[in-house]
Design a protein around this motif. Structure first.
Motif, short mmCIF file in Angstrom:
data_model
loop_
_atom_site.label_atom_id
_atom_site.label_comp_id
_atom_site.label_asym_id
_atom_site.label_seq_id
_atom_site.Cartn_x
_atom_site.Cartn_y
_atom_site.Cartn_z
N ASP A 1 -23.89 26.78 77.36
CA ASP A 1 -24.26 28.19 76.88
C ASP A 1 -24.46 29.14 77.92
N VAL A 2 -25.29 28.84 78.92
CA VAL A 2 -25.54 30.00 79.88
C VAL A 2 -24.44 30.46 80.64
N GLU B 1 -22.53 32.77 78.49
CA GLU B 1 -23.47 33.95 78.47
C GLU B 1 -23.21 34.83 79.49
N LEU C 1 -31.05 38.29 80.40
CA LEU C 1 -30.97 36.98 80.28
C LEU C 1 -31.36 35.92 80.79
N ARG D 1 -30.93 27.76 70.79
CA ARG D 1 -30.59 28.78 71.99
C ARG D 1 -29.28 29.29 71.90
N PHE D 2 -29.21 30.53 71.90
CA PHE D 2 -27.85 31.00 72.19
C PHE D 2 -27.25 31.33 70.73
N GLN E 1 -25.67 32.68 67.62
CA GLN E 1 -25.88 33.93 66.91
C GLN E 1 -24.83 33.88 65.57
N SER F 1 -29.79 38.22 73.06
CA SER F 1 -28.95 37.20 73.99
C SER F 1 -29.10 35.84 73.08
N GLY F 2 -29.45 35.95 71.72
CA GLY F 2 -29.54 34.66 71.09
C GLY F 2 -30.75 33.58 71.65
N LEU F 3 -31.67 34.20 72.26
CA LEU F 3 -32.96 33.37 72.76
C LEU F 3 -34.38 33.63 72.08
#
Length: 431
Positions: A219-220, A223, A265, A379-380, A382, A395-397
């Motif tokens: 995911d990171v 992003e 982020l 996490r992340f 959306q 960021s979805g966090l």
């Protein structure tokens, strides 16, 4: 000194007299008074062998003269025993209750006290006073020991099978990196099976963490790929095509926005990772009402500029135990989330109900679909609906942070939402 002959002399004498004292025996046998300790040791050995009996007054007598019988223990029924006198062909039946066996075994030489005479065929009733000798069957004993050893080996071997399986499974996981492997166990309640079961539970946790971190890395990467791609594209464009300062400025503005997005982020990822590593936090008694009112004052101008109406119902001086910075982050994330998606109004309330302080933040936006509500804390994550497409630039966090802060404060959080009717986030703190 011939001890066997001395014992026979004493026995003959005791047939005529009922009792003898230690001094009388010493004198009768012409033992040296100076060796009193040795003399006493000899007499005690005769008592231990059951040849003589000593009463409470330290008088010595023959067992048969004092209500005692020396003989061989014979089990003839489940609840009784029989004593066969060794020194006579005659048999005196003495039945002994099971509670009085004193661990005597069939064939033992024992000393029995007659407690009651019987007129029936049983003859008398008594109790085992002393086991003089344990008789061992020289043929059966080795076979029995061998049998016990064999059975013990089988039991131990079967008991340690899970240990072998644990070792084999650990080696397989090490070689294959496959964390889905488990130890196959039968149903048992012994300690080793419990250990193997605990090992499987540990593997469940390891696999969950491994999958979680693998997904997190993916995911990171995803992003960060978007802003990096934009930055590279704008840089290439500026180098190859920009001819005026205004065109260059536009490219630099795009690069600057994307760099800030990356910085934000990365900061959020680091902050969330730090929270997830913590199991305990520093807490103090905080006036939560004041924190919320101060933060709302900070957002007053921004709300006016975006034509958002704020309705508040904040009860004064509500205090909870918590970490100030984390509680501020929790409120900011929930409130800015509401600002992104609301159409015109945000409701904020803080009240005490029973033994809980309850924070509610409600917007009148497009809402969250039921199918997505259980994933919004990931996490992340959306949502794919218009709530996300049109307005969500995050960021979805944010909600992942909120959820972790809630956990660290032993609180609970839930969301109530219907598509098209907005969303209400409810956090309950224990007092």
């Amino acid at each position: 000194m011939n001890l066997e002959k001395d014992l026979e002399k004493i026995k003959e004498l005791l047939k005529d007299v009922k009792y003898l004292t230690l001094d009388q025996i010493t004198s009768f046998l012409d033992w040296s008074p100076k060796k009193k300790k040795d003399n006493k040791t000899i007499i005690l050995s005769w008592i231990d062998s059951g040849d003589l009996i000593m009463d409470k007054k330290h008088r010595l007598s023959l067992p048969e003269n004092s209500g005692y019988v020396k003989g061989v223990f014979r089990i003839i029924k489940n609840k009784f025993a029989f004593v066969d006198k060794e020194d006579s062909e005659e048999k005196e039946g003495i039945f002994i209750p099971k509670d009085e066996f004193n661990n005597a075994l069939d064939g033992d030489t024992v000393l029995v006290e007659i407690t009651e005479k019987k007129k029936s065929d049983k003859g008398a009733e008594g109790r085992v006073v002393k086991i003089i000798e344990h008789r061992k069957n020289t043929v059966v004993a080795p076979l029995f020991i061998a049998f016990v050893a064999f059975v013990g080996y089988k039991i131990v071997k079967n008991a340690f099978k899970p240990v072998k399986k644990i070792s084999e499974t650990a080696l397989e996981i090490k070689k294959s990196k496959n964390f889905s492997r488990r130890i196959e166990l039968d149903h048992s309640e012994d300690e080793i099976h419990k250990m193997a079961s605990t090992f499987n539970e540990m593997l469940d946790t390891v696999e969950e963490v491994f999958i979680h971190e693998k997904q997190f890395s993916s995911d990171v990467s995803h992003e960060l790929r978007t802003p990096i791609t934009v930055i590279l594209a704008q840089s290439d464009y500026a180098l190859d095509y920009v001819e005026t300062l205004d065109e260059a400025k536009e490219s630099f503005e795009v690069i600057n926005r994307q760099a800030k997005k990356m910085t934000n982020l990365i900061n959020q990822i680091m902050e969330l990772s730090k929270m997830e590593r913590q199991s305990e936090i520093e807490k103090e008694k905080i006036n939560f009402s004041n924190i919320i009112l101060q933060l709302l004052e900070d957002y007053k101008n921004l709300l006016e500029n975006n034509n958002i109406e704020l309705i508040t119902n904040v009860e004064k001086d509500l205090r909870i135990y918590g970490n100030r910075l984390m509680l501020e982050r929790l409120f900011i994330n929930l409130f800015t989330n509401a600002m992104k998606f609301t159409k015109s109004t945000i409701n904020v309330s803080l009240n005490r109900i029973n033994k809980e302080v309850i924070l509610q933040i409600k917007d009148d936006g497009v809402g969250i679909a039921k199918k997505d509500q259980k994933y919004i804390w990931d996490r992340f994550f959306q949502t794919s609906d218009s709530r996300n497409k049109d307005k969500n630039k995050g960021s979805g966090l944010g909600l992942s942070m909120v959820n972790r802060i809630v956990q660290l404060h032993s609180a609970t959080i839930e969301v109530e939402s219907e598509v098209g009717e907005g969303a209400c986030f409810i956090v309950k703190f224990p007092i």
